[in-house]
Design a protein around this motif. Structure first.
Motif, PDB file in Angstrom:
ATOM      1  N   GLY A 235       0.795  -1.217   0.000  1.00  0.00           N
ATOM      2  CA  GLY A 235       0.000   0.000   0.000  1.00  0.00           C
ATOM      3  C   GLY A 235       0.827   1.266   0.000  1.00  0.00           C
ATOM      4  O   GLY A 235       0.391   2.306  -0.510  1.00  0.00           O
ATOM      5  N   GLY A 236       2.023   1.211   0.573  1.00  0.00           N
ATOM      6  CA  GLY A 236       2.869   2.398   0.607  1.00  0.00           C
ATOM      7  C   GLY A 236       3.516   2.716  -0.722  1.00  0.00           C
ATOM      8  O   GLY A 236       3.693   3.881  -1.082  1.00  0.00           O
ATOM      9  N   ILE A 237       3.872   1.675  -1.476  1.00  0.00           N
ATOM     10  CA  ILE A 237       4.633   1.870  -2.715  1.00  0.00           C
ATOM     11  C   ILE A 237       3.755   1.767  -3.951  1.00  0.00           C
ATOM     12  O   ILE A 237       4.255   1.655  -5.068  1.00  0.00           O
ATOM     13  N   ALA A 238       2.447   1.833  -3.760  1.00  0.00           N
ATOM     14  CA  ALA A 238       1.504   1.639  -4.867  1.00  0.00           C
ATOM     15  C   ALA A 238       1.694   2.674  -5.966  1.00  0.00           C
ATOM     16  O   ALA A 238       2.178   3.776  -5.745  1.00  0.00           O
ATOM     17  N   GLU A 239       1.324   2.288  -7.177  1.00  0.00           N
ATOM     18  CA  GLU A 239       1.182   3.139  -8.362  1.00  0.00           C
ATOM     19  C   GLU A 239       2.486   3.465  -9.089  1.00  0.00           C
ATOM     20  O   GLU A 239       2.447   4.044 -10.161  1.00  0.00           O
ATOM     21  N   ARG A 240       3.640   3.066  -8.522  1.00  0.00           N
ATOM     22  CA  ARG A 240       4.873   3.385  -9.273  1.00  0.00           C
ATOM     23  C   ARG A 240       5.958   2.336  -9.119  1.00  0.00           C
ATOM     24  O   ARG A 240       7.053   2.477  -9.636  1.00  0.00           O
ATOM     25  N   ALA A 241       5.688   1.233  -8.400  1.00  0.00           N
ATOM     26  CA  ALA A 241       6.706   0.208  -8.191  1.00  0.00           C
ATOM     27  C   ALA A 241       6.672  -0.843  -9.291  1.00  0.00           C
ATOM     28  O   ALA A 241       5.605  -1.243  -9.752  1.00  0.00           O
ATOM     29  N   ARG A 242       7.838  -1.305  -9.697  1.00  0.00           N
ATOM     30  CA  ARG A 242       7.929  -2.399 -10.654  1.00  0.00           C
ATOM     31  C   ARG A 242       7.487  -3.689  -9.978  1.00  0.00           C
ATOM     32  O   ARG A 242       7.653  -3.875  -8.770  1.00  0.00           O
ATOM     33  N   PHE A 243       6.939  -4.596 -10.766  1.00  0.00           N
ATOM     34  CA  PHE A 243       6.274  -5.777 -10.224  1.00  0.00           C
ATOM     35  C   PHE A 243       7.259  -6.834  -9.713  1.00  0.00           C
ATOM     36  O   PHE A 243       7.202  -7.255  -8.547  1.00  0.00           O
TER      37      PHE A 243
ATOM     38  N   ALA B  60       8.486   9.828  -4.549  1.00  0.00           N
ATOM     39  CA  ALA B  60       7.074  10.171  -4.751  1.00  0.00           C
ATOM     40  C   ALA B  60       6.629   9.876  -6.180  1.00  0.00           C
ATOM     41  O   ALA B  60       7.446   9.823  -7.108  1.00  0.00           O
ATOM     42  N   ARG B  61       5.330   9.690  -6.334  1.00  0.00           N
ATOM     43  CA  ARG B  61       4.759   9.547  -7.665  1.00  0.00           C
ATOM     44  C   ARG B  61       4.982  10.824  -8.474  1.00  0.00           C
ATOM     45  O   ARG B  61       4.986  11.915  -7.923  1.00  0.00           O
ATOM     46  N   HIS B  62       5.165  10.666  -9.778  1.00  0.00           N
ATOM     47  CA  HIS B  62       5.367  11.827 -10.643  1.00  0.00           C
ATOM     48  C   HIS B  62       4.154  12.744 -10.564  1.00  0.00           C
ATOM     49  O   HIS B  62       3.004  12.297 -10.642  1.00  0.00           O
ATOM     50  N   GLY B  63       4.428  14.029 -10.383  1.00  0.00           N
ATOM     51  CA  GLY B  63       3.362  15.022 -10.343  1.00  0.00           C
ATOM     52  C   GLY B  63       2.694  15.188  -8.996  1.00  0.00           C
ATOM     53  O   GLY B  63       1.823  16.043  -8.836  1.00  0.00           O
ATOM     54  N   ARG B  64       3.088  14.375  -8.018  1.00  0.00           N
ATOM     55  CA  ARG B  64       2.446  14.472  -6.704  1.00  0.00           C
ATOM     56  C   ARG B  64       2.817  15.779  -6.008  1.00  0.00           C
ATOM     57  O   ARG B  64       1.974  16.431  -5.385  1.00  0.00           O
ATOM     58  N   TYR B  65       4.091  16.151  -6.077  1.00  0.00           N
ATOM     59  CA  TYR B  65       4.565  17.384  -5.433  1.00  0.00           C
ATOM     60  C   TYR B  65       5.254  18.265  -6.472  1.00  0.00           C
ATOM     61  O   TYR B  65       6.151  17.804  -7.175  1.00  0.00           O
TER      62      TYR B  65
ATOM     63  N   LEU C 257       8.687   2.090 -12.089  1.00  0.00           N
ATOM     64  CA  LEU C 257       8.236   2.110 -13.470  1.00  0.00           C
ATOM     65  C   LEU C 257       8.807   3.336 -14.164  1.00  0.00           C
ATOM     66  O   LEU C 257       9.146   4.335 -13.516  1.00  0.00           O
ATOM     67  N   SER C 258       8.898   3.293 -15.482  1.00  0.00           N
ATOM     68  CA  SER C 258       9.325   4.475 -16.226  1.00  0.00           C
ATOM     69  C   SER C 258       8.242   5.549 -16.132  1.00  0.00           C
ATOM     70  O   SER C 258       7.097   5.273 -15.748  1.00  0.00           O
ATOM     71  N   THR C 259       8.600   6.757 -16.491  1.00  0.00           N
ATOM     72  CA  THR C 259       7.634   7.861 -16.450  1.00  0.00           C
ATOM     73  C   THR C 259       6.419   7.562 -17.317  1.00  0.00           C
ATOM     74  O   THR C 259       5.276   7.804 -16.921  1.00  0.00           O
ATOM     75  N   GLU C 260       6.666   6.998 -18.505  1.00  0.00           N
ATOM     76  CA  GLU C 260       5.560   6.668 -19.407  1.00  0.00           C
ATOM     77  C   GLU C 260       4.684   5.555 -18.823  1.00  0.00           C
ATOM     78  O   GLU C 260       3.450   5.620 -18.883  1.00  0.00           O
TER      79      GLU C 260
ATOM     80  N   LEU D  32      -2.128  -1.296 -17.263  1.00  0.00           N
ATOM     81  CA  LEU D  32      -1.799  -1.498 -18.681  1.00  0.00           C
ATOM     82  C   LEU D  32      -0.324  -1.785 -18.879  1.00  0.00           C
ATOM     83  O   LEU D  32       0.053  -2.602 -19.727  1.00  0.00           O
ATOM     84  N   SER D  33       0.532  -1.124 -18.094  1.00  0.00           N
ATOM     85  CA  SER D  33       1.974  -1.268 -18.287  1.00  0.00           C
ATOM     86  C   SER D  33       2.474  -2.648 -17.885  1.00  0.00           C
ATOM     87  O   SER D  33       3.369  -3.208 -18.525  1.00  0.00           O
ATOM     88  N   ILE D  34       1.905  -3.225 -16.821  1.00  0.00           N
ATOM     89  CA  ILE D  34       2.389  -4.503 -16.303  1.00  0.00           C
ATOM     90  C   ILE D  34       1.488  -5.657 -16.725  1.00  0.00           C
ATOM     91  O   ILE D  34       1.958  -6.707 -17.181  1.00  0.00           O
TER      92      ILE D  34
END
Length: 400
Positions: free
Chosen positions: A105-113, A180-185, A374-377, A385-387
């Protein structure tokens, strides 16, 4: 623990294992409802695969480190006492597997699988069982030293520190390593809000966890003759205290309301067998307020992008629970006694130190060797979709 286990004990602990196994659905739906829609599939897949990897790590390495026992002997030995030791393994596995579920839950949305699956294996095989063995099996003589020095062992009946604080402080190390996630701060100090994708799913996850928690706590007795209604009542009171304080402190925010009972339950695990119900209520109430305040502080002021707030919820509320057992478990405050605040402080501090340093080490090495993000894209497109190459819901119906 008795030398002879009865079939009733086997059934008792097996039902507990099944209830805690069901809690992992709660972890999945809590994360699914909190993340953005483009990361919902990833939340579901991670929790299930983390559990599978945790099983192999704990079966092959972790359980032997914690308890000095393996299951590679003949089945004739494993089946003795109706297979009690096997069901005990299953029960304790569900605790161990909660650690990567917390980290998720802490690393969600940007961690590689796959790097995360490797981290799961290392954490459940080596980091978690190290402190588990110290706290619950007397490794390295720490418990004996605490007893001789402070008159009581470190007491953690159901894992406020062993499971939750350890999971939360490992997660903090992972979040710091990941960033941090891109665009968060923004560069000018602005904060981009990422509201939950589904409050109903978030609430469903919280409710599954709440119900399963009564297996988590009550069945930590591990044999039927040690079951106590006091544990159930204290779990209930802590849940209520956490809910109501989070409701008030969080100004009716449904995310805080549904995490408030979890904060209370995290905190009461350690002392649920020795506290008075009013002490449990106070423990849960403090935890509910602590979560709301620290979640806001870490996200908005310290700019630590802990998506589900697992460090405040599990790391800090778990540490508070370790200390609270030494406060409200004392006879002076209506508890059963047999606890020492000093011993609780030492044990809690050691758990934090092992978890945070272990998290930094595991994720630091993986970051250097494989990369964690994950990469920025890929992050922009979403982990689904990416994974996994599929979204949670179809954009349109398919007609044949």
């Amino acid at each position: 623990m008795h030398d002879i286990k009865t079939p009733s004990d086997v059934l008792f602990i097996l039902l507990g294992a099944i209830m805690i196994l069901a809690m992992h659905a709660g972890f999945a739906f809590l994360e699914l409802g909190t993340v953005r829609r483009k990361n919902q599939v990833n939340a579901l897949v991670k929790i299930l695969c983390d559990f599978a990897v945790s099983t192999l790590a704990y079966f092959g390495i972790g359980y032997a480190i914690a308890y000095g026992q393996s299951f590679f002997g003949p089945a004739t030995e494993l089946a003795t006492h109706n297979g009690y030791e096997l069901t005990k393994f299953f029960f304790l596995l569900t605790f161990a597997a909660a650690v990567p579920a917390i980290v998720s839950g802490g690393i969600a949305e940007r961690a590689r699988f796959y790097p995360q699956l490797i981290a799961t294996f290392l954490l459940v095989a080596f980091v978690y069982p190290l402190f588990e063995g110290i706290a619950w099996n007397g490794l390295f003589g720490l418990q004996d030293w605490l007893l001789a020095t402070f008159g009581a062992n470190f007491h953690d009946f159901a894992g406020s520190v062993v499971v939750h604080a350890v999971g939360g402080w490992i997660a903090l190390g992972a979040v710091l390593m990941l960033g941090a996630r891109h665009g968060r701060y923004g560069k000018s100090g602005e904060i981009a809000a990422h509201p939950p994708s589904s409050i109903p799913f978030l609430a469903l996850g919280a409710w599954i966890l709440i119900v399963g928690w009564f297996g988590f706590n009550v069945m930590s007795a591990q044999t039927l003759d040690k079951i106590s209604g006091l544990v159930a009542m204290n779990s209930l009171m802590a849940m209520v205290g956490g809910t109501l304080v989070a409701l008030a402190a969080g100004r009716n925010d449904p995310g805080f309301v549904h995490n408030g009972p979890l904060a209370g339950l995290v905190a009461v695990c350690a002392g649920s067998d020795v506290m008075h119900p009013l002490g449990a209520l106070a423990t849960g109430a403090v935890a509910g307020g602590l979560f709301v305040y620290l979640f806001t502080l870490t996200q908005n002021r310290w700019k630590i992008d802990d998506v589900l707030g697992v460090w405040p919820l599990h790391g800090l509320c778990g540490a508070w629970g370790g200390l609270a057992a030494g406060i409200f478990g004392s006879t002076a405050l209506g508890g059963l006694g047999g606890v020492s605040f000093a011993a609780q402080a030492v044990g809690t501090g050691l758990g934090i130190a092992i978890a945070f340093s272990g998290g930094l080490l595991v994720y630091g090495v993986l970051k250097a060797v494989l990369g964690l993000r994950l990469s920025t894209e890929e992050e922009f497109n979403g982990a689904d979709l990416s994974i996994h190459k599929i979204a949670a819901t179809a954009d349109r119906d398919t007609w044949w």
